[in-house]
Design an enzyme around this catalytic site. Structure first.
Site, mmCIF file in Angstrom:
data_model
loop_
_atom_site.group_PDB
_atom_site.id
_atom_site.type_symbol
_atom_site.label_atom_id
_atom_site.label_comp_id
_atom_site.label_asym_id
_atom_site.label_seq_id
_atom_site.Cartn_x
_atom_site.Cartn_y
_atom_site.Cartn_z
ATOM 1 N N GLU A 30 0.824 -1.213 0.000
ATOM 2 C CA GLU A 30 0.000 0.000 0.000
ATOM 3 C C GLU A 30 0.853 1.255 0.000
ATOM 4 O O GLU A 30 1.821 1.354 0.763
ATOM 5 C CB GLU A 30 -0.898 0.001 1.244
ATOM 6 C CG GLU A 30 -2.287 0.487 0.996
ATOM 7 C CD GLU A 30 -3.068 -0.454 0.097
ATOM 8 O OE1 GLU A 30 -3.254 -0.110 -1.097
ATOM 9 O OE2 GLU A 30 -3.487 -1.510 0.559
ATOM 10 N N GLU A 152 -6.866 9.985 -14.485
ATOM 11 C CA GLU A 152 -7.120 10.273 -13.065
ATOM 12 C C GLU A 152 -6.113 11.283 -12.507
ATOM 13 O O GLU A 152 -6.463 12.154 -11.716
ATOM 14 C CB GLU A 152 -7.095 8.983 -12.247
ATOM 15 C CG GLU A 152 -7.583 9.190 -10.826
ATOM 16 C CD GLU A 152 -8.202 7.952 -10.214
ATOM 17 O OE1 GLU A 152 -8.402 7.954 -8.986
ATOM 18 O OE2 GLU A 152 -8.493 6.991 -10.948
ATOM 19 N N ASP A 164 -4.047 0.450 -9.287
ATOM 20 C CA ASP A 164 -5.467 0.168 -9.441
ATOM 21 C C ASP A 164 -5.829 -0.128 -10.889
ATOM 22 O O ASP A 164 -6.528 -1.095 -11.200
ATOM 23 C CB ASP A 164 -6.300 1.352 -8.946
ATOM 24 C CG ASP A 164 -6.114 1.608 -7.460
ATOM 25 O OD1 ASP A 164 -5.424 0.801 -6.796
ATOM 26 O OD2 ASP A 164 -6.640 2.619 -6.967
#
Length: 372
Positions: A30, A152, A164
């Site tokens: 992460e 994005e 992602d």
């Protein structure tokens, strides 16, 4: 298929095709993607489906079955809210020199928005995959993911990494994606939890997260500042953690400690999975959560309670997943402990007066593809 029926009703025509892109859950790794590090996500069974036909006039007409009112966008900058994620893909493709005109689109999705399962990436990749085929662009799956990421980053304004979009585009059923976010080299890792008597539960806290609100961007800036201070291209390049921490302080020190140790945890999980020691990855999931909570400071009370209650209920390990500040946690649970863990989490939420979280098992699903 209701997205096709909605297209017919909205545009009085048949769509040229229907495409689907999944959301993703990150097993571990992460806030490492934009630090050129390692991630291990997999595509989930929920995603975004788009019925699409091309238009020659450059106009984008779109309707989300979840959002309601149809929108017509003649100039891309007119798009607002959720539509910016879809329209941004048109912008990114045109900016890259691809001959993309307009389109009529109807969007349907079952990824819970704000749950940390990348509904935005699923929308971008579904639209990108459709336009790639409709306009004969010949882009590889990773190229579609990069277009979606640019949409994005530069159109929506959310400085996410590539994880992602890559997971949504390249996911494979029954496998996780081990991705080097610098080289973009990816390889699939078998993840047959059922064969080991395990399930991965996704615990949706119900806390909506909005990563474009600035907190995510500040964490990324902390990492970039730390890398600059250390004289490396990215925190992935730090090899002497103790020495690096001695040169840093405050937020930069904490962010660096998380990123460097998280990369090591990803590699350790890969080693255990290859050795067939799937049950043993739980301790690394726990360590990841503590690091995200204390060093990267992106957790929240609802995520912490979900993780702690899961472990008390007998989970092998648990952690928050996604960008943080809400969204979902994941828990690795033996089949015979699933009900106990569910009950423990639900009870912990009820004791605090919180709404019951959604708890669903997730298995690795296929990535973006044409359905019809």
């Amino acid at each position: 298929m209701r997205v096709v029926e909605a297209f017919r009703e909205t545009f009085d025509a048949e769509p040229r095709g229907v495409w689907h892109a999944p959301g993703r859950v990150n097993l571990i790794g992460e806030h490492t993607d934009y630090n050129d590090g390692f991630v291990l996500p997999f595509a989930v069974p929920w995603g975004v489906t788009a019925a699409v036909s091309p238009r020659a006039d450059g106009v984008v007409r779109l309707w989300s079955l979840q959002a309601g009112t149809p929108l017509t966008v003649e100039t891309l900058d007119e798009a607002e809210g959720w539509a910016r994620y879809a329209v941004g893909v048109f912008w990114a493709l045109r900016e890259a020199g691809h001959p993309v005109g307009g389109a009529d689109l109807v969007i349907d999705g079952d990824v819970p928005r704000g749950a940390g399962l990348s509904s935005s990436a699923a929308l971008e990749v579904a639209v990108g995959t459709a336009l790639n085929e409709l306009y004969g662009l010949g882009l590889a799956k990773m190229e579609v993911a990069l277009v979606a990421q640019r949409a994005e980053n530069d159109f929506v304004g959310m400085p996410c990494g590539i994880m992602d979009q890559a997971a949504s585009a390249l996911g494979e059923q029954g496998k996780a994606l081990f991705l080097d976010c610098r080289s973009l080299a990816g390889r699939t890792i078998p993840l047959d939890l059922a064969a080991h008597g395990l399930q991965l539960l996704i615990i949706n806290t119900g806390v909506h997260h909005e990563l474009a609100d600035g907190r995510y961007a500040r964490r990324r800036q902390d990492c970039e500042n730390a890398a600059k201070r250390l004289g490396v291209d990215a925190l992935r390049d730090v090899t002497d953690l103790a020495g690096a921490l001695g040169r840093l302080s405050g937020d930069e020190r904490r962010r660096t400690q998380h990123v460097v140790t998280e990369n090591h945890r990803v590699e350790a999980v890969i080693g255990l999975l290859r050795a067939g020691a799937v049950r043993e990855i739980g301790a690394l999931l726990n360590a990841s959560h503590l690091s995200l909570r204390d060093q990267f400071e992106v957790s929240c009370p609802e995520l912490d309670v979900a993780v702690e209650a899961s472990i008390r209920g007998g989970a092998r390990g648990a952690r928050m997943t996604g960008g943080g500040f809400g969204g979902s946690a994941v828990a690795l649970v033996a089949d015979d402990r699933v009900k106990t863990v569910r009950d423990a989490v639900t009870r912990a939420y009820a004791e605090r007066g919180w709404a019951a979280p959604g708890i669903h098992p997730a298995t690795p699903a296929a990535g973006a593809r044409r359905l019809a």
